[in-house]
Design an enzyme around this catalytic site. Structure first.
Site, mmCIF file in Angstrom:
data_model
loop_
_atom_site.group_PDB
_atom_site.id
_atom_site.type_symbol
_atom_site.label_atom_id
_atom_site.label_comp_id
_atom_site.label_asym_id
_atom_site.label_seq_id
_atom_site.Cartn_x
_atom_site.Cartn_y
_atom_site.Cartn_z
ATOM 1 N N ASP A 148 23.439 -7.370 -7.430
ATOM 2 C CA ASP A 148 23.835 -6.768 -6.168
ATOM 3 C C ASP A 148 23.237 -5.359 -6.087
ATOM 4 O O ASP A 148 22.035 -5.201 -6.246
ATOM 5 C CB ASP A 148 25.370 -6.769 -6.057
ATOM 6 C CG ASP A 148 25.866 -6.416 -4.658
ATOM 7 O OD1 ASP A 148 25.895 -7.299 -3.798
ATOM 8 O OD2 ASP A 148 26.205 -5.241 -4.434
ATOM 9 N N TYR A 203 24.724 2.965 4.772
ATOM 10 C CA TYR A 203 24.378 3.910 5.839
ATOM 11 C C TYR A 203 23.220 4.825 5.471
ATOM 12 O O TYR A 203 22.526 5.332 6.345
ATOM 13 C CB TYR A 203 25.601 4.715 6.308
ATOM 14 C CG TYR A 203 26.246 5.662 5.327
ATOM 15 C CD1 TYR A 203 25.677 6.882 5.000
ATOM 16 C CD2 TYR A 203 27.490 5.360 4.764
ATOM 17 C CE1 TYR A 203 26.303 7.763 4.130
ATOM 18 C CE2 TYR A 203 28.127 6.234 3.897
ATOM 19 C CZ TYR A 203 27.527 7.436 3.584
ATOM 20 O OH TYR A 203 28.145 8.310 2.722
ATOM 21 N N HIS A 245 27.541 -15.029 -6.818
ATOM 22 C CA HIS A 245 26.918 -13.711 -6.688
ATOM 23 C C HIS A 245 27.288 -12.779 -7.832
ATOM 24 O O HIS A 245 26.420 -12.148 -8.431
ATOM 25 C CB HIS A 245 27.326 -13.102 -5.346
ATOM 26 C CG HIS A 245 26.550 -11.884 -4.968
ATOM 27 N ND1 HIS A 245 25.196 -11.911 -4.686
ATOM 28 C CD2 HIS A 245 26.927 -10.589 -4.839
ATOM 29 C CE1 HIS A 245 24.785 -10.683 -4.379
ATOM 30 N NE2 HIS A 245 25.814 -9.867 -4.464
#
Length: 379
Positions: free
Chosen positions: A178, A306, A357
């Protein structure tokens, strides 16, 4: 500024009592029409899980288990960095830095630390053991958040290189999935003379639309599955890129909102299971979620979305690096290996490894076995 300070988790009892009180006073929405998860997390399921979190989950027991691992804090680039550091009892252990993902924390690796550092005690060959270093990414858990825009995985990797140097490690491996799968290759780029190899859970060799015409039938079937996974569910990259402050206000104030959001994402990441807790122990999930609640880091941990995972912002797959060998836990199709080899020195590409995952949480034994197999080739 180079001091390494011991650290222990000690959540105030008032915070634990406050969490239970908030959970007990939740105002529940009526379930929307539809079956299962098609409108989001089922209300009945979440109510039962919240009741368990409030009345049966034992944070103090989990806190004590986490504190069994030596933890420290040191300042790097003006930010306090929290990390777990477990030395192996075996001579000539290989230093290994593990980087966690999102919405995860160092809790992701707690079930692999023992077999990695003390293989003899876990029935594994002690000829290969690891000194394990698990930093909390800036803005996660007990690491200070970025103080200005512009944090990237390359900057995190540079901080990790400083950390390993500070701990006295000259040669070490890097591992991650990840978010960690973005940091680990950047660490090899930042310090190729120090990194032995990079082991990833996945995320490289990903095809694009330009690769479709050359695909075999098998490749196209896998590509269709990947597209379904990448476009399904809640796009947290888009959501947190657009308004992280807005959503964090809700998650930071309501444990029900936080629990719903985190379990929604863990459910989507457990794409072959009916429920995330069918493959990851419920208490393991709640330990991670509770850590976000107590450290109030749902907002500060959103920076990868972001600020962008790479320099220049935006979403892209992990940066290629061909300076040191790369091994991948879940390699994928022959096409993916071909694509991965365009910019990486692939030396380990197994097939058939189990898990979804977050494989360190779901399949700790298999994860450890694959890390050992990769680094055994590089000694």
């Amino acid at each position: 500024m180079t001091t390494v300070r011991p650290f222990r988790i000690d959540i105030p009892q008032a915070d634990i009592d406050d969490l239970r009180d908030r959970l007990s006073r939740a105002r529940w929405t009526a379930p929307l029409p539809g079956a299962g998860w098609e409108r989001g997390i089922p209300v009945a399921y979440l109510r039962e899980l919240a009741q368990y979190w409030a009345n049966e989950f034992d944070w103090r027991a989990k806190e004590a288990a986490l504190n069994a691992f030596p933890q420290f804090i040191t300042e790097i680039d003006g930010l306090d960095v929290h990390f777990v550091h477990v030395r192996s009892p075996e001579a000539d252990a290989v230093p290994l830095l593990l980087t966690h993902g999102w919405p995860n924390s160092f809790v992701e690796f707690t079930r692999t630390i023992g077999p990695l550092t003390d293989p003899r005690a876990h029935g594994l060959d002690p000829a290969l053991a690891f000194d394990v270093v698990i930093p909390s990414v800036p803005g996660f858990a007990f690491s200070a958040p970025p103080r200005e825009p512009g944090m990237t995985t390359a900057r995190v990797a540079a901080m990790w290189a400083t950390l390993m140097d500070r701990l006295g490690y000259d040669r070490y491996g890097a591992q991650g999935g990840d978010l960690g799968a973005y940091v680990a290759p950047e660490l090899a780029l930042a310090a190729p003379e120090h990194v032995i190899g990079v082991h990833l859970d996945g995320g490289i060799g990903m095809p694009t639309e330009d690769d479709v015409p050359a695909m075999s039938a098998e490749d196209r079937a896998q590509w269709a599955q990947m597209q379904q996974w990448m476009t399904g569910g809640v796009d947290h990259h888009a959501l947190l890129r657009a308004a992280p402050q807005t959503f964090a206000l809700g998650w930071n104030d309501s444990p029900i909102a936080l629990l719903a959001w985190m379990m929604q994402k863990f459910q989507e990441f457990a794409y072959t299971a009916d429920r995330a807790e069918d493959v990851i122990d419920r208490d393991h999930l709640l330990t991670d979620i509770a850590l976000y609640w107590f450290t109030q880091t749902t907002g500060t941990s959103s920076w990868p979305m972001y600020d962008g995972l790479r320099d220049g912002g935006g979403f892209g797959w992990p940066t290629d690096q061909n300076l040191v060998p790369t091994g991948v836990y879940g390699g994928g199709s022959p096409l993916m290996r071909t694509l991965a080899e365009r910019g990486n020195k692939i030396t380990h590409w197994p097939s058939g490894n189990p898990g979804n995952h977050f494989v360190a949480m779901e399949e700790p034994a298999a994860h450890v076995a694959d890390i050992r197999a990769f680094f055994a080739e590089l000694r």
